[in-house]
Design an enzyme around this catalytic site. Structure first.
Site, PDB file in Angstrom:
ATOM      1  N   LYS A   1       1.090  -1.280  -0.017  1.00  0.00           N
ATOM      2  CA  LYS A   1      -0.186  -0.097   0.044  1.00  0.00           C
ATOM      3  C   LYS A   1       0.889   1.214  -0.025  1.00  0.00           C
ATOM      4  CE  LYS A   1      -3.919   2.066   2.485  1.00  0.00           C
ATOM      5  NZ  LYS A   1      -4.751   1.704   3.649  1.00  0.00           N
TER       6      LYS A   1
ATOM      7  N   SER B   1      -9.766   1.875   2.684  1.00  0.00           N
ATOM      8  CA  SER B   1      -9.006   2.730   1.870  1.00  0.00           C
ATOM      9  C   SER B   1      -8.020   1.904   1.120  1.00  0.00           C
ATOM     10  CB  SER B   1      -8.364   3.723   2.752  1.00  0.00           C
ATOM     11  OG  SER B   1      -7.553   3.253   3.771  1.00  0.00           O
TER      12      SER B   1
ATOM     13  N   SER C   1     -10.147  -0.423   6.842  1.00  0.00           N
ATOM     14  CA  SER C   1      -9.642  -0.344   5.617  1.00  0.00           C
ATOM     15  C   SER C   1      -8.920  -1.664   5.079  1.00  0.00           C
ATOM     16  CB  SER C   1      -8.717   0.641   5.552  1.00  0.00           C
ATOM     17  OG  SER C   1      -9.282   1.625   5.230  1.00  0.00           O
TER      18      SER C   1
HETATM   19  N1  GLN Z   1     -13.252   4.012   6.165  1.00  0.00           N
HETATM   20  C1  GLN Z   1     -12.915   4.497   7.126  1.00  0.00           C
HETATM   21  C2  GLN Z   1     -12.504   6.046   7.193  1.00  0.00           C
HETATM   22  O1  GLN Z   1     -12.626   6.278   6.123  1.00  0.00           O
HETATM   23  C3  GLN Z   1     -11.832   3.547   7.667  1.00  0.00           C
HETATM   24  C4  GLN Z   1     -10.323   4.020   7.198  1.00  0.00           C
HETATM   25  C5  GLN Z   1      -9.293   2.983   7.413  1.00  0.00           C
HETATM   26  O2  GLN Z   1      -9.471   2.201   7.945  1.00  0.00           O
HETATM   27  N2  GLN Z   1      -8.015   3.614   6.987  1.00  0.00           N
HETATM   28  O3  GLN Z   1     -11.786   6.643   8.046  1.00  0.00           O
END
Ligand code: GLN
Length: 485
Positions: A77, A152, A176
């Protein structure tokens, strides 16, 4: 087909010298060239470097070394700093940032002989649930390219699902890893907070962020976690606890395991999705596990709690991006204030700005007690609920997401609807617990995930339970149409 083999199987071929890492790497690079244009799963390709790493891995094998990840290609990532390679975090702000050092996760996997093919696309600064907030454009789901892959870590999920790498790293602040794993039909593991070092992982919400991995099976995830996990003196929240043998943990029987069915996860869940979870429970009972219903009464508070705590921490973490020290700087600033304002105004996207503003607001004098302090109290209640549940059961089970992958564009203009995607995953982050999502069937021909959450440092147990599920089912072997060969 090489790309359909699991890590363990690829490692066997490498060990028996029936395959070289250079061949395996080239195979994945060819697939990337063929499939990535329609998926947009990558930000930076590191092909030449990968071939060099592969040749080095082959030399290590020739010299007699034999470890499971030696010569196996992966994708990181783009939130993990990679020495000498652009590390953008999905943001215009870091579009020109070449990291001067490796994240500990990168360092460890590199040390184990991992071959880094590329850096994966992601939501900007890991803020999002659909991979539509990236400066580099949305990532597409290989099961249906008009749909999101989740976020994400959408790029990491997609490269694993489309077999563009043997595995991929990700981070999970509110879901995420688990959420995109569910929406793309792969296995996603979020370890206990503190199990894997956060050093060199660009910070979003430091008390929630945790590194983990996308694989196609729990057995593969055990191999990767074995290398990623462990104390790191460079991360003050990394926990100094011995790393168990995760591969050995896979072999434990599930007979006698006590599994809690999370009542709150079924409120309002559509029947087709609920039926998949019930099928999984029936299977566990057949294997000799005991299932009981458990309740986490404070769990409905998790989304509002998270969307106070995470923005608060992000507003502080992202203050370092000021146009002076890192990344993007606006053209011809007229004075210092103008430099700050325009660099941040032009460098960050809409979702990041929304979070910074929310976070600054909830931390400001006069609102701190009403929002931030209250959220911290709710967070404690959620953690206490999980603790109480784990006095009755070994792990809890439920769906990973309320729905399968939705259409690109469907929710991006409605942040609250978007935030509700994380309703089943956020609780584990607020409590610092490990969780895993494994594919468990389809709703409307799109993959769905089964989520298992356990007490702190129960990764071995989670991997074990997921592995036994995968021994009895073959959802994790399914390949999106068009990506088979
Ligand atoms: N979807 C969540 C957010 O937008 C989690 C994101 C994540 O785990 N990095 O904060």
């Amino acid at each position: 087909m090489l790309h359909n083999l699991f890590i363990g199987e690829q490692a066997d071929l490498l060990a028996r010298r029936q395959l070289s890492s250079v061949e395996l790497t080239q195979h994945y690079l060819d697939r990337i060239a063929r499939f990535n244009p329609q998926l947009n799963a990558l930000i930076t390709l590191t092909a030449q470097r990968a071939l060099g790493e592969a040749a080095a891995a082959d030399r290590r094998r020739s010299a007699g070394e034999n470890s499971p990840l030696l010569g196996i290609p992966l994708i990181h990532k783009d939130i993990f700093c990679t020495d000498g390679v652009r590390t953008s975090c999905g943001s215009r702000m870091l579009d020109n940032f070449v990291a001067p050092y490796n994240a500990t996760v990168v360092e460890r996997l590199q040390g184990a002989g991992g071959v880094t093919l590329a850096k994966a696309n992601m939501d900007e600064f890991a803020m999002g649930s659909s991979n539509e907030t990236s400066y580099y454009g949305p990532v597409r789901n290989p099961w249906d390219t008009t749909r999101v892959p989740g976020g994400s870590s959408g790029g990491s999920a997609v490269v694993t699902a489309a077999r563009l790498a043997a595995y991929a790293t990700g981070t999970d602040t509110g879901g995420s890893i688990r959420q995109p794993a569910a929406l793309t039909g792969v296995t996603g593991l979020k370890p206990t907070y503190g199990r894997v070092s956060r050093f060199g992982m660009i910070a979003f919400a430091s008390s929630l962020d945790q590194a983990g991995v996308f694989t196609r099976s729990a057995a593969d995830a055990a191999l990767v976690l074995q290398v990623m996990a462990g104390f790191d003196p460079k991360d003050s929240t990394s926990v100094d606890q011995p790393v168990p043998d995760y591969h050995a943990a896979l072999q434990m029987p599930v007979k006698g395991l006590k599994i809690g069915l999370l009542k709150e996860f079924f409120d309002g869940l559509e029947p087709k999705a609920a039926a998949l979870i019930q099928d999984a429970l029936a299977l566990y009972r057949k294997l000799g596990a005991e299932t009981v219903e458990v309740s986490l009464p404070s769990l409905p508070l998790s989304v509002p709690t998270y969307y106070v705590v995470a923005p608060a921490e992000c507003s502080s973490n992202l203050s370092r991006f000021d146009g002076v020290r890192f990344g993007y700087r606006c053209a011809a600033p007229k004075d210092l204030m103008d430099l700050y304002k325009r660099s941040r105004g032009e460098g960050f996207g809409a979702e990041v700005k929304r979070r910074i503003m929310t976070g600054t607001y909830v931390l400001s004098a006069g609102y701190f007690d009403a929002y931030y302090l209250k959220a911290q109290k709710a967070r404690q209640k959620i953690a206490d609920d999980f603790k109480a549940a784990f006095t009755q059961v070994d792990l809890v089970i439920g769906p990973t997401t309320p729905t399968p992958a939705f259409a690109i564009g469907a929710k991006i203009d409605d942040p609250v609807t978007m935030y509700l995607n994380d309703i089943y995953t956020i609780g584990a982050n607020l409590a610092g617990l490990p969780g895993i999502s494994v594919p468990c069937g389809y709703v409307d021909s799109l993959p769905m995930g089964l989520q298992l959450i356990g007490p702190h440092f129960s990764e071995g147990r989670l991997l074990n339970a997921a592995h036994h599920y995968q021994l009895q089912t073959d959802w994790h072997r399914h390949i999106p149409r068009g990506y088979e060969s």
